[in-house]
Design a protein around this motif. Structure first.
Motif, PDB file in Angstrom:
ATOM      1  N   PRO A   1       0.842  -1.197   0.000  1.00  0.00           N
ATOM      2  CA  PRO A   1       0.000   0.000   0.000  1.00  0.00           C
ATOM      3  C   PRO A   1       0.881   1.252   0.000  1.00  0.00           C
ATOM      4  O   PRO A   1       1.902   1.307   0.693  1.00  0.00           O
ATOM      5  CB  PRO A   1      -0.804  -0.114   1.293  1.00  0.00           C
ATOM      6  CG  PRO A   1      -0.015  -1.024   2.160  1.00  0.00           C
ATOM      7  CD  PRO A   1       0.788  -1.915   1.272  1.00  0.00           C
ATOM      8  N   VAL A   2       0.515   2.246  -0.806  1.00  0.00           N
ATOM      9  CA  VAL A   2       1.246   3.511  -0.859  1.00  0.00           C
ATOM     10  C   VAL A   2       0.254   4.671  -0.778  1.00  0.00           C
ATOM     11  O   VAL A   2      -0.868   4.583  -1.253  1.00  0.00           O
ATOM     12  CB  VAL A   2       2.122   3.643  -2.131  1.00  0.00           C
ATOM     13  CG1 VAL A   2       3.291   2.692  -2.097  1.00  0.00           C
ATOM     14  CG2 VAL A   2       1.317   3.426  -3.389  1.00  0.00           C
ATOM     15  N   ASP A   3       0.687   5.742  -0.141  1.00  0.00           N
ATOM     16  CA  ASP A   3      -0.083   6.975  -0.003  1.00  0.00           C
ATOM     17  C   ASP A   3       0.826   8.125  -0.392  1.00  0.00           C
ATOM     18  O   ASP A   3       2.043   8.031  -0.255  1.00  0.00           O
ATOM     19  CB  ASP A   3      -0.536   7.192   1.443  1.00  0.00           C
ATOM     20  CG  ASP A   3      -1.470   6.109   1.937  1.00  0.00           C
ATOM     21  OD1 ASP A   3      -2.359   5.722   1.179  1.00  0.00           O
ATOM     22  OD2 ASP A   3      -1.301   5.661   3.085  1.00  0.00           O
ATOM     23  N   GLY A   4       0.237   9.224  -0.821  1.00  0.00           N
ATOM     24  CA  GLY A   4       1.069  10.371  -1.124  1.00  0.00           C
ATOM     25  C   GLY A   4       0.295  11.522  -1.725  1.00  0.00           C
ATOM     26  O   GLY A   4      -0.913  11.649  -1.555  1.00  0.00           O
ATOM     27  N   ARG A   5       1.027  12.365  -2.439  1.00  0.00           N
ATOM     28  CA  ARG A   5       0.493  13.581  -3.049  1.00  0.00           C
ATOM     29  C   ARG A   5       0.913  13.659  -4.499  1.00  0.00           C
ATOM     30  O   ARG A   5       2.002  13.234  -4.876  1.00  0.00           O
ATOM     31  CB  ARG A   5       1.026  14.824  -2.330  1.00  0.00           C
ATOM     32  CG  ARG A   5       0.653  14.940  -0.880  1.00  0.00           C
ATOM     33  CD  ARG A   5      -0.730  15.457  -0.761  1.00  0.00           C
ATOM     34  NE  ARG A   5      -1.145  15.564   0.648  1.00  0.00           N
ATOM     35  CZ  ARG A   5      -2.282  16.103   1.015  1.00  0.00           C
ATOM     36  NH1 ARG A   5      -3.100  16.596   0.122  1.00  0.00           N
ATOM     37  NH2 ARG A   5      -2.611  16.143   2.272  1.00  0.00           N
ATOM     38  N   ILE A   6       0.047  14.240  -5.318  1.00  0.00           N
ATOM     39  CA  ILE A   6       0.373  14.499  -6.718  1.00  0.00           C
ATOM     40  C   ILE A   6       1.090  15.840  -6.769  1.00  0.00           C
ATOM     41  O   ILE A   6       0.518  16.877  -6.463  1.00  0.00           O
ATOM     42  CB  ILE A   6      -0.896  14.532  -7.582  1.00  0.00           C
ATOM     43  CG1 ILE A   6      -1.644  13.213  -7.466  1.00  0.00           C
ATOM     44  CG2 ILE A   6      -0.538  14.826  -9.039  1.00  0.00           C
ATOM     45  CD1 ILE A   6      -3.022  13.250  -8.075  1.00  0.00           C
ATOM     46  N   VAL A   7       2.358  15.808  -7.132  1.00  0.00           N
ATOM     47  CA  VAL A   7       3.190  17.007  -7.136  1.00  0.00           C
ATOM     48  C   VAL A   7       3.037  17.779  -8.440  1.00  0.00           C
ATOM     49  O   VAL A   7       3.042  19.000  -8.455  1.00  0.00           O
ATOM     50  CB  VAL A   7       4.664  16.622  -6.887  1.00  0.00           C
ATOM     51  CG1 VAL A   7       5.567  17.821  -6.987  1.00  0.00           C
ATOM     52  CG2 VAL A   7       4.810  15.936  -5.543  1.00  0.00           C
ATOM     53  N   GLY A   8       2.879  17.072  -9.551  1.00  0.00           N
ATOM     54  CA  GLY A   8       2.755  17.745 -10.839  1.00  0.00           C
ATOM     55  C   GLY A   8       2.325  16.789 -11.919  1.00  0.00           C
ATOM     56  O   GLY A   8       2.164  15.590 -11.697  1.00  0.00           O
ATOM     57  N   ARG A   9       2.151  17.340 -13.106  1.00  0.00           N
ATOM     58  CA  ARG A   9       1.714  16.573 -14.264  1.00  0.00           C
ATOM     59  C   ARG A   9       2.579  16.968 -15.445  1.00  0.00           C
ATOM     60  O   ARG A   9       2.840  18.154 -15.654  1.00  0.00           O
ATOM     61  CB  ARG A   9       0.248  16.904 -14.536  1.00  0.00           C
ATOM     62  CG  ARG A   9      -0.316  16.302 -15.772  1.00  0.00           C
ATOM     63  CD  ARG A   9      -1.772  16.717 -15.911  1.00  0.00           C
ATOM     64  NE  ARG A   9      -2.314  16.163 -17.132  1.00  0.00           N
ATOM     65  CZ  ARG A   9      -3.571  16.246 -17.473  1.00  0.00           C
ATOM     66  NH1 ARG A   9      -4.426  16.877 -16.696  1.00  0.00           N
ATOM     67  NH2 ARG A   9      -3.992  15.712 -18.583  1.00  0.00           N
ATOM     68  N   LEU A  10       3.029  15.980 -16.215  1.00  0.00           N
ATOM     69  CA  LEU A  10       3.813  16.267 -17.411  1.00  0.00           C
ATOM     70  C   LEU A  10       2.877  16.361 -18.605  1.00  0.00           C
ATOM     71  O   LEU A  10       2.124  15.434 -18.886  1.00  0.00           O
ATOM     72  CB  LEU A  10       4.838  15.165 -17.669  1.00  0.00           C
ATOM     73  CG  LEU A  10       6.065  15.144 -16.770  1.00  0.00           C
ATOM     74  CD1 LEU A  10       6.961  13.973 -17.135  1.00  0.00           C
ATOM     75  CD2 LEU A  10       6.830  16.435 -16.856  1.00  0.00           C
ATOM     76  N   VAL A  11       2.902  17.503 -19.284  1.00  0.00           N
ATOM     77  CA  VAL A  11       2.109  17.707 -20.494  1.00  0.00           C
ATOM     78  C   VAL A  11       3.069  18.151 -21.586  1.00  0.00           C
ATOM     79  O   VAL A  11       3.710  19.197 -21.461  1.00  0.00           O
ATOM     80  CB  VAL A  11       1.004  18.767 -20.271  1.00  0.00           C
ATOM     81  CG1 VAL A  11       0.241  19.024 -21.558  1.00  0.00           C
ATOM     82  CG2 VAL A  11       0.065  18.336 -19.165  1.00  0.00           C
ATOM     83  N   SER A  12       3.185  17.345 -22.627  1.00  0.00           N
ATOM     84  CA  SER A  12       4.104  17.622 -23.749  1.00  0.00           C
ATOM     85  C   SER A  12       5.522  17.873 -23.248  1.00  0.00           C
ATOM     86  O   SER A  12       6.212  18.766 -23.732  1.00  0.00           O
ATOM     87  CB  SER A  12       3.609  18.807 -24.569  1.00  0.00           C
ATOM     88  OG  SER A  12       2.326  18.548 -25.075  1.00  0.00           O
ATOM     89  N   GLY A  13       5.943  17.111 -22.239  1.00  0.00           N
ATOM     90  CA  GLY A  13       7.290  17.226 -21.706  1.00  0.00           C
ATOM     91  C   GLY A  13       7.510  18.372 -20.742  1.00  0.00           C
ATOM     92  O   GLY A  13       8.604  18.546 -20.235  1.00  0.00           O
ATOM     93  N   GLU A  14       6.478  19.183 -20.471  1.00  0.00           N
ATOM     94  CA  GLU A  14       6.604  20.302 -19.544  1.00  0.00           C
ATOM     95  C   GLU A  14       5.824  20.014 -18.272  1.00  0.00           C
ATOM     96  O   GLU A  14       4.726  19.469 -18.307  1.00  0.00           O
ATOM     97  CB  GLU A  14       6.100  21.592 -20.194  1.00  0.00           C
ATOM     98  CG  GLU A  14       6.956  22.034 -21.367  1.00  0.00           C
ATOM     99  CD  GLU A  14       6.593  23.428 -21.829  1.00  0.00           C
ATOM    100  OE1 GLU A  14       6.066  24.205 -21.022  1.00  0.00           O
ATOM    101  OE2 GLU A  14       6.841  23.720 -23.005  1.00  0.00           O
ATOM    102  N   LEU A  15       6.398  20.421 -17.150  1.00  0.00           N
ATOM    103  CA  LEU A  15       5.793  20.172 -15.851  1.00  0.00           C
ATOM    104  C   LEU A  15       4.742  21.223 -15.525  1.00  0.00           C
ATOM    105  O   LEU A  15       4.984  22.420 -15.633  1.00  0.00           O
ATOM    106  CB  LEU A  15       6.875  20.187 -14.759  1.00  0.00           C
ATOM    107  CG  LEU A  15       6.402  20.006 -13.326  1.00  0.00           C
ATOM    108  CD1 LEU A  15       5.805  18.627 -13.127  1.00  0.00           C
ATOM    109  CD2 LEU A  15       7.543  20.229 -12.359  1.00  0.00           C
ATOM    110  N   GLN A  16       3.564  20.757 -15.147  1.00  0.00           N
ATOM    111  CA  GLN A  16       2.522  21.630 -14.617  1.00  0.00           C
ATOM    112  C   GLN A  16       2.392  21.285 -13.140  1.00  0.00           C
ATOM    113  O   GLN A  16       2.288  20.118 -12.780  1.00  0.00           O
ATOM    114  CB  GLN A  16       1.182  21.389 -15.315  1.00  0.00           C
ATOM    115  CG  GLN A  16       1.176  21.779 -16.759  1.00  0.00           C
ATOM    116  CD  GLN A  16      -0.178  21.513 -17.403  1.00  0.00           C
ATOM    117  OE1 GLN A  16      -1.021  20.822 -16.862  1.00  0.00           O
ATOM    118  NE2 GLN A  16      -0.374  22.070 -18.575  1.00  0.00           N
ATOM    119  N   ASP A  17       2.382  22.284 -12.287  1.00  0.00           N
ATOM    120  CA  ASP A  17       2.362  22.051 -10.845  1.00  0.00           C
ATOM    121  C   ASP A  17       1.001  21.624 -10.327  1.00  0.00           C
ATOM    122  O   ASP A  17      -0.031  21.993 -10.869  1.00  0.00           O
ATOM    123  CB  ASP A  17       2.784  23.320 -10.091  1.00  0.00           C
ATOM    124  CG  ASP A  17       4.274  23.564 -10.194  1.00  0.00           C
ATOM    125  OD1 ASP A  17       5.011  22.619 -10.511  1.00  0.00           O
ATOM    126  OD2 ASP A  17       4.701  24.704  -9.957  1.00  0.00           O
TER     127      ASP A  17
END
Length: 142
Positions: free
Chosen positions: A63-79
Motif C-alpha cells: 500500500p502507498v499513499d502520497g500527493r500528486i506534485v505535478g503533471r507532465l504535459v508535452s514534456g513540460e511540468l505543470q504544478d
C-alpha cells in the motif's frame, strides 16, 4: 506555487481519448493518451484484509499513499495536478519509484481517497492512494 514534497515516483495512466472502434479483425480498440503524474509516494498503512492472497504472478502488494506534485504535459511540468474525474478506483498505471538503491517498477492500482476538508490540497498537491504490485514472469524467475 509548487508542492513542498519532492517527487519520487512517476505514474503513467492510459486515458481513452475517443470511443471504441472496431479494427479490421473485429477487435474492440480505443485510442488512448498517456497521463503522466509526478508524485510523492510513501509506504502506507497495511490495508490488506486477512485472507487476501496475492494474485497469480504477484511477488508483493504494497500500500502507498502520497500527493500528486505535478503533471507532465508535452514534456513540460505543470504544478499541483489533480486526478481527472474519469480515473476511477481500480485504474491501473505503470509506476516507477526512485529509490537510493535503484528504481522500483511495477503496476499501481488506484484506490479511492477523500480530499482534505481544509483546502490544503491546493498547497500540498492532491491526495493519491493505492497499491504498488510487483510481478515477475516465469522466465525471469529461472
Amino acid at each position: 506555487m509548487s508542492s513542498p514534497f519532492p517527487p519520487n515516483a512517476t505514474l503513467t495512466f492510459q486515458l481513452p481519448v475517443s470511443g471504441e472502434t472496431i479494427d479490421e479483425l473485429g477487435n474492440a480498440a480505443s485510442t488512448t493518451e498517456d497521463l503522466v503524474l509526478l508524485c510523492y509516494l510513501k509506504e502506507g498503512k497495511n490495508r490488506t484484509r486477512t485472507g487476501d492472497a496475492l494474485d497469480a504472478g504477484e511477488i508483493s502488494r504494497t500500500p502507498v499513499d502520497g500527493r500528486i506534485v505535478g503533471r507532465l504535459v508535452s514534456g513540460e511540468l505543470q504544478d499541483l495536478a489533480e486526478l481527472p474525474p474519469s480515473l476511477l478506483p481500480g485504474a491501473k498505471a505503470t509506476a516507477t519509484i526512485d529509490r537510493t538503491g535503484g528504481n522500483i517498477t511495477g503496476d499501481f492500482f488506484l484506490e479511492a481517497s477523500i480530499p482534505s476538508a481544509f483546502g490544503v490540497d491546493a498547497v500540498l498537491g492532491g491526495k493519491i492512494r493505492g497499491y504498488l504490485v510487483m510481478a515477475i514472469a516465469w522466465g525471469e524467475a529461472l
